[in-house]
Scaffold this motif. Sequence first.
Motif, PDB file in Angstrom:
ATOM      1  N   ILE A 278      48.284  36.393  39.335  1.00 13.26           N
ATOM      2  CA  ILE A 278      47.931  36.855  40.688  1.00 13.26           C
ATOM      3  C   ILE A 278      48.746  36.090  41.723  1.00 13.26           C
ATOM      4  CG2 ILE A 278      46.059  36.991  42.388  1.00 13.26           C
ATOM      5  CD1 ILE A 278      44.129  37.249  39.997  1.00 13.26           C
ATOM      6  N   HIS A 279      49.402  36.830  42.594  1.00 13.61           N
ATOM      7  CA  HIS A 279      50.191  36.208  43.658  1.00 13.61           C
ATOM      8  C   HIS A 279      49.292  35.867  44.845  1.00 13.61           C
ATOM      9  CE1 HIS A 279      54.070  36.700  41.783  1.00 13.61           C
ATOM     10  NE2 HIS A 279      53.875  38.001  41.638  1.00 13.61           N
ATOM     11  N   GLU A 280      49.031  34.597  45.047  1.00 17.05           N
ATOM     12  CA  GLU A 280      48.477  34.013  46.271  1.00 17.05           C
ATOM     13  C   GLU A 280      46.996  34.300  46.560  1.00 17.05           C
ATOM     14  OE1 GLU A 280      52.421  33.449  49.002  1.00 17.05           O
ATOM     15  OE2 GLU A 280      51.407  35.369  49.167  1.00 17.05           O
ATOM     16  N   PHE A 281      46.500  35.527  46.348  1.00 15.91           N
ATOM     17  CA  PHE A 281      45.136  35.820  46.770  1.00 15.91           C
ATOM     18  C   PHE A 281      44.132  35.369  45.717  1.00 15.91           C
ATOM     19  CE2 PHE A 281      47.088  37.911  50.204  1.00 15.91           C
ATOM     20  CZ  PHE A 281      46.127  38.065  51.183  1.00 15.91           C
ATOM     21  N   SER A 282      43.801  34.100  45.781  1.00  9.45           N
ATOM     22  CA  SER A 282      42.948  33.463  44.789  1.00  9.45           C
ATOM     23  C   SER A 282      41.526  34.011  44.797  1.00  9.45           C
ATOM     24  CB  SER A 282      42.912  31.954  45.030  1.00  9.45           C
ATOM     25  OG  SER A 282      41.960  31.326  44.219  1.00  9.45           O
ATOM     26  N   MET A 283      41.039  34.458  45.944  1.00  4.86           N
ATOM     27  CA  MET A 283      39.635  34.872  46.032  1.00  4.86           C
ATOM     28  C   MET A 283      39.320  36.041  45.111  1.00  4.86           C
ATOM     29  SD  MET A 283      39.445  36.625  49.785  1.00  4.86           S
ATOM     30  CE  MET A 283      39.707  35.025  50.539  1.00  4.86           C
ATOM     31  N   PHE A 284      40.358  36.749  44.620  1.00  4.93           N
ATOM     32  CA  PHE A 284      40.151  37.835  43.673  1.00  4.93           C
ATOM     33  C   PHE A 284      40.230  37.366  42.221  1.00  4.93           C
ATOM     34  CE2 PHE A 284      41.586  39.951  47.517  1.00  4.93           C
ATOM     35  CZ  PHE A 284      40.758  41.048  47.591  1.00  4.93           C
ATOM     36  N   SER A 285      40.586  36.119  42.007  1.00  4.78           N
ATOM     37  CA  SER A 285      40.927  35.670  40.653  1.00  4.78           C
ATOM     38  C   SER A 285      39.733  35.375  39.765  1.00  4.78           C
ATOM     39  CB  SER A 285      41.817  34.423  40.735  1.00  4.78           C
ATOM     40  OG  SER A 285      41.135  33.340  41.340  1.00  4.78           O
ATOM     41  N   ALA A 286      38.516  35.286  40.328  1.00  5.79           N
ATOM     42  CA  ALA A 286      37.335  35.010  39.508  1.00  5.79           C
ATOM     43  C   ALA A 286      36.827  36.268  38.804  1.00  5.79           C
ATOM     44  CB  ALA A 286      36.227  34.402  40.365  1.00  5.79           C
ATOM     45  N   LEU A 287      37.002  37.437  39.425  1.00  2.00           N
ATOM     46  CA  LEU A 287      36.430  38.670  38.879  1.00  2.00           C
ATOM     47  C   LEU A 287      36.885  38.977  37.462  1.00  2.00           C
ATOM     48  CD1 LEU A 287      36.585  40.961  42.055  1.00  2.00           C
ATOM     49  CD2 LEU A 287      34.580  39.824  41.094  1.00  2.00           C
ATOM     50  N   PRO A 288      38.194  38.924  37.156  1.00  3.83           N
ATOM     51  CA  PRO A 288      38.609  39.238  35.780  1.00  3.83           C
ATOM     52  C   PRO A 288      38.009  38.294  34.745  1.00  3.83           C
ATOM     53  CG  PRO A 288      40.490  39.292  37.268  1.00  3.83           C
ATOM     54  CD  PRO A 288      39.356  38.682  38.027  1.00  3.83           C
ATOM     55  N   ARG A 289      37.717  37.089  35.139  1.00  6.50           N
ATOM     56  CA  ARG A 289      37.171  36.122  34.184  1.00  6.50           C
ATOM     57  C   ARG A 289      35.786  36.542  33.701  1.00  6.50           C
ATOM     58  NH1 ARG A 289      37.924  30.173  36.590  1.00  6.50           N
ATOM     59  NH2 ARG A 289      37.168  29.704  34.488  1.00  6.50           N
ATOM     60  N   PHE A 290      35.042  37.271  34.531  1.00  9.82           N
ATOM     61  CA  PHE A 290      33.720  37.742  34.123  1.00  9.82           C
ATOM     62  C   PHE A 290      33.786  38.750  32.980  1.00  9.82           C
ATOM     63  CE2 PHE A 290      32.571  36.499  38.600  1.00  9.82           C
ATOM     64  CZ  PHE A 290      31.757  35.436  38.237  1.00  9.82           C
ATOM     65  N   VAL A 291      34.937  39.416  32.838  1.00 10.27           N
ATOM     66  CA  VAL A 291      35.093  40.376  31.738  1.00 10.27           C
ATOM     67  C   VAL A 291      36.086  39.860  30.698  1.00 10.27           C
ATOM     68  CG1 VAL A 291      34.403  42.399  33.066  1.00 10.27           C
ATOM     69  CG2 VAL A 291      36.799  41.675  33.091  1.00 10.27           C
ATOM     70  N   GLY A 292      36.311  38.547  30.712  1.00 13.12           N
ATOM     71  CA  GLY A 292      37.068  37.912  29.636  1.00 13.12           C
ATOM     72  C   GLY A 292      38.565  37.845  29.810  1.00 13.12           C
ATOM     73  N   ILE A 293      39.084  38.106  31.013  1.00 14.52           N
ATOM     74  CA  ILE A 293      40.532  38.035  31.231  1.00 14.52           C
ATOM     75  C   ILE A 293      40.856  36.760  32.011  1.00 14.52           C
ATOM     76  CG2 ILE A 293      42.581  39.182  32.143  1.00 14.52           C
ATOM     77  CD1 ILE A 293      40.990  41.800  32.156  1.00 14.52           C
ATOM     78  N   PRO A 294      41.599  35.827  31.432  1.00 11.56           N
ATOM     79  CA  PRO A 294      41.969  34.620  32.173  1.00 11.56           C
ATOM     80  C   PRO A 294      42.959  34.933  33.285  1.00 11.56           C
ATOM     81  CG  PRO A 294      43.082  34.655  30.054  1.00 11.56           C
ATOM     82  CD  PRO A 294      42.135  35.817  30.056  1.00 11.56           C
ATOM     83  N   THR A 295      42.922  34.130  34.351  1.00 11.14           N
ATOM     84  CA  THR A 295      43.790  34.359  35.508  1.00 11.14           C
ATOM     85  C   THR A 295      44.532  33.095  35.906  1.00 11.14           C
ATOM     86  OG1 THR A 295      41.984  33.835  37.039  1.00 11.14           O
ATOM     87  CG2 THR A 295      42.272  36.148  36.437  1.00 11.14           C
ATOM     88  N   VAL A 296      45.744  33.300  36.374  1.00 14.37           N
ATOM     89  CA  VAL A 296      46.499  32.221  37.020  1.00 14.37           C
ATOM     90  C   VAL A 296      46.876  32.709  38.409  1.00 14.37           C
ATOM     91  CG1 VAL A 296      47.396  31.352  34.830  1.00 14.37           C
ATOM     92  CG2 VAL A 296      48.761  32.970  36.146  1.00 14.37           C
ATOM     93  N   VAL A 297      46.851  31.812  39.365  1.00 12.64           N
ATOM     94  CA  VAL A 297      47.266  32.145  40.731  1.00 12.64           C
ATOM     95  C   VAL A 297      48.523  31.355  41.047  1.00 12.64           C
ATOM     96  CG1 VAL A 297      46.678  32.015  43.174  1.00 12.64           C
ATOM     97  CG2 VAL A 297      44.946  32.713  41.524  1.00 12.64           C
ATOM     98  N   GLN A 298      49.532  32.072  41.498  1.00 15.99           N
ATOM     99  CA  GLN A 298      50.792  31.445  41.889  1.00 15.99           C
ATOM    100  C   GLN A 298      50.877  31.399  43.409  1.00 15.99           C
ATOM    101  OE1 GLN A 298      54.355  33.595  40.837  1.00 15.99           O
ATOM    102  NE2 GLN A 298      55.669  31.815  41.093  1.00 15.99           N
ATOM    103  N   MET A 299      51.050  30.195  43.956  1.00 12.46           N
ATOM    104  CA  MET A 299      51.170  30.029  45.398  1.00 12.46           C
ATOM    105  C   MET A 299      52.648  29.893  45.779  1.00 12.46           C
ATOM    106  SD  MET A 299      48.136  30.373  46.416  1.00 12.46           S
ATOM    107  CE  MET A 299      48.389  29.982  48.159  1.00 12.46           C
ATOM    108  N   HIS A 300      53.042  30.695  46.757  1.00  8.62           N
ATOM    109  CA  HIS A 300      54.438  30.709  47.207  1.00  8.62           C
ATOM    110  C   HIS A 300      54.617  30.006  48.547  1.00  8.62           C
ATOM    111  CE1 HIS A 300      55.735  33.708  44.150  1.00  8.62           C
ATOM    112  NE2 HIS A 300      54.466  34.090  44.252  1.00  8.62           N
ATOM    113  N   ALA A 301      53.529  29.798  49.274  1.00 10.44           N
ATOM    114  CA  ALA A 301      53.605  29.149  50.589  1.00 10.44           C
ATOM    115  C   ALA A 301      52.184  28.882  51.069  1.00 10.44           C
ATOM    116  CB  ALA A 301      54.345  30.036  51.592  1.00 10.44           C
TER     117      ALA A 301
END
Length: 393
Positions: free
Chosen positions: A113-136
């Motif tokens: 996921i590019h930058e928008f971390s607040m969306f990154s928790a949702l996939p984890r609830f259905v078993g998909i791990p997430t990484v967030v990449q910050m560009h600035a």
Amino acid sequence: MKLKPLTIGFMTVKGIEHGGGIESVTERLGSKLVERGHRVIIFSASQFGSRSGFHRGMEIRVRPSILQKHLHKITLFCSSMLPLIFSKGLAKLKVRLFGSQSDHSDQFDILHIHEFSMFSALPRFVGIPTVVQMHALLWKRAKWGPASRVFLRVNDMTLKNFPNAVTCVSKVMQKHFEKVLHRPVTYIPNGVDKPRLKAPDLIKAMGLEGNDYILFAARLVPEKGAHYLLEAFKKLNPPLKLVIAGDDPFEKRYINTLHEMAGDNDNIIFPGYVTDDTFLELLTNARLFILPSEIEGMPVGLLEAMSYGKCCIVSDIPENVEALNNYGFCFRNKSVEDLARVMKSALEDFGTAQKMGEQAGNYVLSNYSWERIVELYEDFYRKVIDDHRHYQD
């Protein structure tokens, strides 16, 4: 033992082949991952020329969004992520209730996921791990008002707990986020391909012959500082042309201001957003590359210009200084006078400037090649996936 190929989803970009630094990074990283046998799916906006299908081996899934600067990324994330979460949740429910096997054709091993971390928790609830990449540091950008800055600061706070892991593109940002978040942040920089030198052909339509212009190439937003370069160029008035390459759909007022600053000066050229051979010709044949930005992460355009052996002049913000690593020239951030002084020096002693550019090319190709960077991402993804599985067990 040969490792199992991964299915990696990227969320989200304006449009592959159309966009800015994030889009460029996604296209290059994704295509390199495909070459190594992985499956890559990219969720892209519908307004920037992208089409659903395949591009360089990557599957492009176009999703709707509202083309307004405050709503574009949020609506794009929602239209990309919510159907995915619903589909994955429904499949898991079917397995639990009926024992039916889910369709493995659309099972993601990880979401990038590019930058928008607040969306990154949702996939984890259905078993998909997430990484967030910050560009600035998004909240620093000039286009945001007070309410948007608060929203983006909250987004940064979610980096602490929402994603499985966080990565960023510069050591400066790594130190900042580790201090603020109190969690490890993985540094993986942007990369460059080997240069594809092009003779001046297409750019002749712009009135350029080669080695007769200064190049700026970035999104035309205030924090990239094109207005400082315009003022310095007019102040110095060198016997060269100035090419301001770039565009931005949300900054038409600023772009109009740049055109007004240029006035009727025929030596200032605005080609818009350039890609493919036209962009490569501009890089290959520029006298200088200048990036007077106020905010950066790890500027892809700067790394590319360095890889082409260009003498680069940048503002002295920490991220630019880190990328340049003394293989070029710096001026005081936001200072038109100092930029004009450094430009004058580089043009008058062009032999030294050329030598500096050659050294920059060798340095970047040795330290920022995509072949090296993609290996770092593969190792990073697999570690995140393994940690996620161990946590679930």
